[in-house]
Design a protein around this motif. Structure first.
Motif, mmCIF file in Angstrom:
data_model
loop_
_atom_site.group_PDB
_atom_site.id
_atom_site.type_symbol
_atom_site.label_atom_id
_atom_site.label_comp_id
_atom_site.label_asym_id
_atom_site.label_seq_id
_atom_site.Cartn_x
_atom_site.Cartn_y
_atom_site.Cartn_z
ATOM 1 N N ALA A 5 -32.089 -75.883 -58.427
ATOM 2 C CA ALA A 5 -33.162 -74.915 -58.673
ATOM 3 C C ALA A 5 -32.805 -74.062 -59.890
ATOM 4 C CB ALA A 5 -33.337 -74.024 -57.455
ATOM 5 N N PRO A 6 -33.796 -73.795 -60.757
ATOM 6 C CA PRO A 6 -33.521 -72.925 -61.907
ATOM 7 C C PRO A 6 -33.083 -71.526 -61.445
ATOM 8 C CG PRO A 6 -35.709 -73.944 -62.065
ATOM 9 C CD PRO A 6 -35.187 -74.218 -60.695
ATOM 10 N N GLU A 7 -32.426 -70.823 -62.308
ATOM 11 C CA GLU A 7 -31.991 -69.460 -62.024
ATOM 12 C C GLU A 7 -33.183 -68.603 -61.585
ATOM 13 O OE1 GLU A 7 -28.881 -68.420 -62.200
ATOM 14 O OE2 GLU A 7 -29.364 -66.315 -61.769
ATOM 15 N N GLY A 8 -32.995 -67.852 -60.532
ATOM 16 C CA GLY A 8 -34.059 -66.942 -60.105
ATOM 17 C C GLY A 8 -35.151 -67.594 -59.267
ATOM 18 N N VAL A 9 -34.939 -68.863 -58.901
ATOM 19 C CA VAL A 9 -35.929 -69.557 -58.056
ATOM 20 C C VAL A 9 -35.322 -69.830 -56.680
ATOM 21 C CG1 VAL A 9 -37.252 -71.697 -57.753
ATOM 22 C CG2 VAL A 9 -37.106 -70.623 -60.012
ATOM 23 N N GLY A 10 -36.026 -69.416 -55.629
ATOM 24 C CA GLY A 10 -35.598 -69.739 -54.275
ATOM 25 C C GLY A 10 -36.456 -70.862 -53.728
ATOM 26 N N ARG A 11 -35.820 -71.767 -52.991
ATOM 27 C CA ARG A 11 -36.580 -72.894 -52.440
ATOM 28 C C ARG A 11 -36.531 -72.899 -50.926
ATOM 29 N NH1 ARG A 11 -34.555 -77.747 -56.304
ATOM 30 N NH2 ARG A 11 -35.916 -77.320 -58.077
ATOM 31 N N GLY A 12 -37.647 -73.257 -50.333
ATOM 32 C CA GLY A 12 -37.690 -73.349 -48.881
ATOM 33 C C GLY A 12 -38.518 -74.539 -48.449
ATOM 34 N N PHE A 13 -38.179 -75.020 -47.263
ATOM 35 C CA PHE A 13 -38.876 -76.194 -46.728
ATOM 36 C C PHE A 13 -39.239 -75.929 -45.282
ATOM 37 C CE2 PHE A 13 -38.787 -79.929 -44.078
ATOM 38 C CZ PHE A 13 -39.655 -80.776 -44.745
ATOM 39 N N ALA A 14 -40.348 -76.493 -44.841
ATOM 40 C CA ALA A 14 -40.681 -76.507 -43.410
ATOM 41 C C ALA A 14 -41.692 -77.616 -43.161
ATOM 42 C CB ALA A 14 -41.252 -75.170 -42.954
ATOM 43 N N CYS A 15 -41.813 -78.002 -41.893
ATOM 44 C CA CYS A 15 -42.776 -79.044 -41.544
ATOM 45 C C CYS A 15 -43.408 -78.709 -40.203
ATOM 46 C CB CYS A 15 -42.091 -80.414 -41.507
ATOM 47 S SG CYS A 15 -40.694 -80.477 -40.390
ATOM 48 N N GLY A 16 -44.449 -79.409 -39.860
ATOM 49 C CA GLY A 16 -45.083 -79.164 -38.577
ATOM 50 C C GLY A 16 -45.990 -80.314 -38.196
ATOM 51 N N GLU A 17 -46.091 -80.529 -36.891
ATOM 52 C CA GLU A 17 -47.015 -81.559 -36.393
ATOM 53 C C GLU A 17 -48.094 -80.842 -35.613
ATOM 54 O OE1 GLU A 17 -48.938 -83.719 -33.300
ATOM 55 O OE2 GLU A 17 -47.164 -82.566 -32.773
ATOM 56 N N ASP A 18 -49.322 -81.181 -35.885
ATOM 57 C CA ASP A 18 -50.434 -80.482 -35.268
ATOM 58 C C ASP A 18 -51.548 -81.482 -35.021
ATOM 59 O OD1 ASP A 18 -52.165 -78.535 -34.411
ATOM 60 O OD2 ASP A 18 -52.480 -77.625 -36.377
ATOM 61 N N ARG A 19 -51.835 -81.744 -33.757
ATOM 62 C CA ARG A 19 -52.928 -82.641 -33.400
ATOM 63 C C ARG A 19 -52.853 -83.984 -34.126
ATOM 64 N NH1 ARG A 19 -56.361 -77.191 -32.924
ATOM 65 N NH2 ARG A 19 -54.798 -76.413 -34.313
ATOM 66 N N LYS A 20 -51.663 -84.559 -34.104
ATOM 67 C CA LYS A 20 -51.404 -85.888 -34.671
ATOM 68 C C LYS A 20 -51.426 -85.922 -36.197
ATOM 69 C CE LYS A 20 -52.430 -88.887 -30.790
ATOM 70 N NZ LYS A 20 -52.946 -87.989 -29.739
ATOM 71 N N THR A 21 -51.587 -84.772 -36.822
ATOM 72 C CA THR A 21 -51.443 -84.714 -38.270
ATOM 73 C C THR A 21 -50.076 -84.108 -38.556
ATOM 74 O OG1 THR A 21 -53.794 -84.522 -38.750
ATOM 75 C CG2 THR A 21 -52.294 -83.591 -40.374
ATOM 76 N N VAL A 22 -49.336 -84.728 -39.464
ATOM 77 C CA VAL A 22 -48.043 -84.147 -39.834
ATOM 78 C C VAL A 22 -48.154 -83.565 -41.237
ATOM 79 C CG1 VAL A 22 -46.574 -85.475 -38.289
ATOM 80 C CG2 VAL A 22 -47.204 -86.444 -40.507
ATOM 81 N N ALA A 23 -47.493 -82.436 -41.438
ATOM 82 C CA ALA A 23 -47.562 -81.754 -42.725
ATOM 83 C C ALA A 23 -46.212 -81.141 -43.040
ATOM 84 C CB ALA A 23 -48.632 -80.667 -42.689
ATOM 85 N N ALA A 24 -45.913 -81.036 -44.318
ATOM 86 C CA ALA A 24 -44.662 -80.399 -44.738
ATOM 87 C C ALA A 24 -44.887 -79.746 -46.087
ATOM 88 C CB ALA A 24 -43.534 -81.426 -44.811
ATOM 89 N N ALA A 25 -44.100 -78.718 -46.355
ATOM 90 C CA ALA A 25 -44.247 -78.023 -47.631
ATOM 91 C C ALA A 25 -42.885 -77.666 -48.198
ATOM 92 C CB ALA A 25 -45.088 -76.758 -47.452
ATOM 93 N N ALA A 26 -42.761 -77.842 -49.514
ATOM 94 C CA ALA A 26 -41.599 -77.350 -50.246
ATOM 95 C C ALA A 26 -42.118 -76.249 -51.158
ATOM 96 C CB ALA A 26 -40.969 -78.474 -51.059
ATOM 97 N N VAL A 27 -41.510 -75.075 -50.989
ATOM 98 C CA VAL A 27 -42.042 -73.875 -51.647
ATOM 99 C C VAL A 27 -40.995 -73.288 -52.586
ATOM 100 C CG1 VAL A 27 -42.682 -71.459 -51.158
ATOM 101 C CG2 VAL A 27 -43.669 -73.297 -49.799
ATOM 102 N N GLU A 28 -41.444 -72.792 -53.721
ATOM 103 C CA GLU A 28 -40.556 -72.034 -54.610
ATOM 104 C C GLU A 28 -41.059 -70.600 -54.711
ATOM 105 O OE1 GLU A 28 -39.022 -75.685 -57.448
ATOM 106 O OE2 GLU A 28 -40.025 -73.968 -58.394
ATOM 107 N N VAL A 29 -40.117 -69.665 -54.661
ATOM 108 C CA VAL A 29 -40.474 -68.256 -54.841
ATOM 109 C C VAL A 29 -39.629 -67.660 -55.968
ATOM 110 C CG1 VAL A 29 -41.170 -67.881 -52.439
ATOM 111 C CG2 VAL A 29 -38.804 -67.445 -53.117
ATOM 112 N N GLN A 30 -40.200 -66.659 -56.608
ATOM 113 C CA GLN A 30 -39.480 -65.932 -57.658
ATOM 114 C C GLN A 30 -39.807 -64.461 -57.541
ATOM 115 O OE1 GLN A 30 -39.920 -67.523 -61.719
ATOM 116 N NE2 GLN A 30 -40.651 -69.430 -60.809
ATOM 117 N N LYS A 31 -38.913 -63.646 -58.084
ATOM 118 C CA LYS A 31 -39.205 -62.217 -58.163
ATOM 119 C C LYS A 31 -39.830 -61.978 -59.533
ATOM 120 C CE LYS A 31 -37.092 -58.582 -55.699
ATOM 121 N NZ LYS A 31 -35.871 -58.008 -55.149
ATOM 122 N N ILE A 32 -41.098 -61.526 -59.540
ATOM 123 C CA ILE A 32 -41.792 -61.280 -60.802
ATOM 124 C C ILE A 32 -42.203 -59.810 -60.828
ATOM 125 C CG2 ILE A 32 -43.814 -61.885 -62.213
ATOM 126 C CD1 ILE A 32 -43.674 -64.688 -60.842
#
Lengths: 726, 161
Positions: free
Chosen positions: A583-610
């Motif tokens: 990850a570049p300097e100053g970037v935080g990364r997070g991941f999570a996933c979830g299953e909901d009513r037979k649909t699966v979803a996941a997200a990779a997120v980046e956050v920064q202090k601006i």
């Protein structure tokens, strides 16, 4: 003045006379009735059933109809489910066009009313509309196409196989006539057995990118919502509900309100007061002039709510118990990793405030509104005005946002009562303050998670207990139903279980009787539970010194089809989002996933202090909702879930102070704005030949993924929603 | 009290309390329902419209301030259905709305923005449009405003030629 159709009492079968009268003809009857009759016993609380195959809740108790062929050869599709932005009208038109052999543009989808379309007992929600009607819509459409072909065969006196249906035309060799033409020329209809459906491989429309069919009216400002609707001689009314939690109306001084210019009457009923006026401005001014006193038994504070909504205080229902989690996790053991999480009360904050027109006459009542649950409204109105539900018609509109808000607190009973008292049609509309303080709220929640890790850093045992208020049981099954069920494990407890292949796992939901009306909110229990569970998993991964994605993959190995689909999307997301690049300097990364009513979803997120403020700067989101009918429709829902997820986790919460809700309008309930829009990539995977839900599941990973990214950036773990950011 | 103004090019006179918000006059007296009520406190922007070319949140603007002025609502933004305003064309091209309720307000704000800033950056759009959308159409709105600015530029070039 908005045009309102005159409701037509429908009859079984069809006649030429009816066609001439209505410039349209009803296609429906015996075969369709039979088809939908199958669902009859499966309708109870269907909108809330999350963990089983979702029944549509649609049934035909009367010979209702779905389609009308208009004189200009367009086809009116009276949808039992309502359009609230989720795009189902477009998907429905695509499915119907597939079997009707017409262009999508030929189909006009409108919300069905309680008397002119298939009855919908479940309502529009639970991300179930497309999934539950995927087969039904095509079967009804195919049946209608066959009826048209059979009529054409009779007309031309040729065998059925000589008739083709193409592009809204019936063809016999070089001769042709339109669907509308054959309707005009047919007296007696024959109904076929339910025809075989097209194979997916020969779909013309399903899977193609389509713009919304409601796009043009929504861009031109022509789309009519319930609050926009007028009927002749309509008066306006606003209702003052209790201003304090649990408040009982003690006294009313309405003299000033009654003398307000334009105010016609002040009505006091049971526990509310309505100001009726000739226009909205006068009604609002009149409401401001009311002097009301309330008896308040207890002046609630936020601290009381927090102490109440706490694990250990409620009635417990077991959701999951595999292996022997209880014996592995011992509270006095220092090996046990223990964390608590909390989520705040949430508001739907949909942009269109509720507005309901009621026109109650001696033997007939018409209600015009935007609702996710026509059948519940009908029941409530019937009770309020003591009229049999057969005499009540509920007409639906476009909904200016739903998110669960329009399953509850309809205003329709009040509107009906006011109209009944006045003997005139009235629109009861809510101001924004009323929406914020007297709606239904996403219940707050408290979660306890515990785990023991093996020496190799894998999970040996895990447990989750969630304490929260009701989301839908009381509405569907009443207080008695709630007592029988114990806790709302269907909606509120949704997402509390562990999908991961942990050898020992258990999950409980505890019902807390909250003093505030609470209900479903996009994602139901998945939103708070997904936050608690997926944040805890991230904490475990850190404890185990394992990459958060690898940690999850390690625990997804069984042959369960959902587990396999989850593993698949996580691997794709890991590779596509650049997770394994530094990850570049100053970037935080997070991941999570979830299953909901037979649909699966996941997200990779980046956050920064601006400029000193933490912002979500990038979201790579992957969803596997099975068969995708309209890719751009799915994309819109995912984008919506991303933005609502950012909004709810970073900012949203309402609290209790001195017996009232703190947020009264948008300035006291901060939400995501254009400023919060990150760079977004949406990836779609089709891991099943059937569609599953897409309106809510994509929100499941959002809150924890953002919280985990904030931890990555700042080292501060977020265990409360909204996040506590300094 | 009688108050006269022009709305979407048409002269109208309404008999109303001069403090009535312009929003209610436009919607309930003149039956133009495209301008929406969202919050009543100028917070959400659903009621945005133009008065003499300036952007206003009409829920908080008494009708008397529209007297003798030109009011434009979403219904009057485009010349006609075949020749859409660049903002409405861009909204079509990007398939922006979901529930659609907040969109007229966003489009009125966007139409003003691209007049003020003919080539807006993402940041310009984020900083200058503070309307609220609950469905989460934000990413598409940003795209559509940029597209609208481009369409407007190319229209201008065409008419200059």
């Amino acid at each position: 003045m908005s045009k309102e159709e005159t409701p037509e009492k429908k009859k079984k079968g069809f006649s030429r006379r009816k066609f001439l009268k209505n410039t349209g003809i009803v296609i429906g009857g015996g075969s369709l009735l039979l088809y939908f009759g199958r669902h009859k016993l499966r309708t109870f609380a269907a909108g809330f059933i999350a963990d089983m195959d979702l029944p549509s809740g649609v049934s035909n108790f009367d010979p209702d109809f779905w389609f009308e062929i208009m004189e200009d050869n367009t086809i009116l599709f009276k949808s039992p489910k309502v359009e609230m932005g989720q795009g189902i009208f477009t998907g429905f038109a695509m499915l119907a066009a597939e079997e009707l052999e017409v262009a999508i543009e030929q189909i006009k989808v409108v919300p069905g009313s309680s008397v002119n379309s298939a009855n919908d007992m479940a309502g529009t929600g639970g991300s179930g509309s497309t999934h539950s009607l995927y087969v039904s819509i095509r079967e009804v459409a195919a049946t209608m196409r066959e009826m048209l072909r059979m009529a054409a065969a009779d007309y031309w006196k040729v065998p059925l196989e000589d008739i083709r249906a193409e592009n809204g035309m019936l063809l016999k060799g070089s001769e042709s006539m339109s669907y509308a033409d054959i309707v005009k020329n047919t007296e007696q209809w024959k109904t076929p057995k339910t025809p075989d459906l097209k194979l997916a491989s020969s779909f013309k429309y399903v899977g193609t990118e389509r713009k919304r069919i409601d796009l043009k009216p929504k861009v031109m400002g022509d789309a009519i919502f319930a609050i926009d609707t007028e009927i002749p001689d309509m008066l306006y009314a606003v209702v003052q509900y209790p201003e304090y939690i649990g408040g009982k109306l003690k006294s009313v001084d309405s003299s000033e309100a009654e003398s307000t210019n334009g105010v016609i009457r002040v009505i006091r009923e049971d526990n509310w007061v309505a100001v009726v006026a000739k226009n909205r401005y006068a009604a609002e001014m009149g409401k401001k002039a009311l002097k009301l006193e309330w008896d308040v038994e207890k002046t609630w504070q936020q601290q009381d709510i927090d102490e109440l909504v706490k694990v250990g205080n409620g009635r417990t229902v077991k959701l999951q118990d595999k292996g022997s989690a209880s014996s592995v996790i011992k509270d006095d053991d220092i090996e046990v990793i223990h964390q608590e999480y909390r989520t705040s009360l949430g508001v739907h904050a949909q942009l269109e405030p509720n507005g309901v027109i009621a026109d109650v006459k001696e033997d007939k009542a018409v209600i015009i509104m935007g609702t996710q649950a026509i059948s519940f409204v009908k029941r409530a109105v019937s009770k309020a005005i003591n009229m049999s539900s057969g005499k009540i018609e509920i007409r639906n509109s476009f909904l200016g946002g739903g998110f669960g808000r329009r399953y509850f607190k309809f205003n329709a009973p009040e509107a009906a009562r006011i109209s009944q008292i006045l003997g005139k049609p009235v629109q009861v509309f809510r101001d924004r303050e009323s929406e914020f303080t007297d709606g239904y709220f996403r219940p707050s929640s408290h979660h306890e998670l515990k785990a023991v890790l093996n020496d190799d850093g894998t999970v040996k045992a895990i447990s989750h207990t969630q304490a929260t208020g009701d989301m839908g049981i009381k509405l569907a099954a009443g207080k008695m139903g709630m007592n029988i069920m114990g806790a709302d494990f269907i909606s509120a407890g949704h997402g509390a279980k562990f999908l991961y292949d942990f050898p020992n796992k258990k999950a409980y939901v505890e019902h807390i009787d909250m003093p505030i009306p609470t209900g479903i909110w996009r994602g139901v229990g998945m939103f708070p539970n997904g936050f608690a569970v997926e944040t805890f998993i991230d904490e475990l991964a850190r404890k185990a010194n394992t990459d958060p994605i690898e940690f999850r993959l390690k625990h997804l190995y069984s042959d369960d089809p959902i587990v396999k689909r989850m593993k698949n999307i996580i691997e794709i997301l890991r590779d596509r989002s650049g997770w394994n690049t530094p990850a570049p300097e100053g970037v935080g990364r997070g991941f999570a996933c979830g299953e909901d009513r037979k649909t699966v979803a996941a997200a990779a997120v980046e956050v920064q202090k601006i400029d000193g403020q933490i912002r979500v700067t990038k979201v790579t989101h992957i969803v596997d909702p099975g068969l995708v009918i309209n890719p751009d429709g799915v994309r819109q829902q995912v984008e919506g879930c991303i933005m609502m997820g950012i909004s709810a986790s970073m900012y949203e919460g309402t609290y209790v102070k001195d017996g009232q809700m703190t947020a009264t309008n948008y300035h006291q309930y901060p939400m995501a704005s254009l400023m919060d829009t990150p760079e977004i990539e949406v990836i779609m995977v089709e891991g099943s030949a059937k569609p599953s839900g897409v309106g809510e599941p994509p929100i499941a990973p959002m809150a924890p993924a953002i919280g985990n990214a904030i931890f990555d950036l700042t080292g501060e773990r977020q265990r409360k929603l909204p996040f506590q950011l300094t | 009290m009688n108050i006269s103004f022009k709305i979407n090019g048409k002269a109208v006179t309404v008999d109303t309390d001069p403090m009535t918000p312009l929003l209610w006059v436009v919607r309930d007296e003149l039956s133009l329902k495209g301008t929406k009520y969202g919050c009543g406190k100028a917070l959400c922007g659903a009621c945005s419209l133009h008065v003499d070319g300036e952007l206003y949140r009409s829920c908080s603007l008494p009708v008397k301030y529209a007297e003798n002025k030109n009011v434009t609502t979403i219904e009057g933004l485009s010349e006609n259905e075949n020749e859409l305003h660049p903002v409405q064309q861009a909204w079509m091209d990007i398939n922006v709305p979901q529930c659609g309720y907040c969109q007229p307000g966003f489009m009125m704000a966007a139409a003003k923005l691209i007049e003020e800033i003919p080539e807006p950056t993402d940041q310009d759009i984020k900083e200058n449009i503070s309307n609220i959308c609950r469905c989460g159409t934000h990413p598409r709105i940003i795209k559509a405003v940029k597209k609208a600015a481009q369409l407007k530029q190319s229209q201008k070039v065409q008419s200059d030629e």
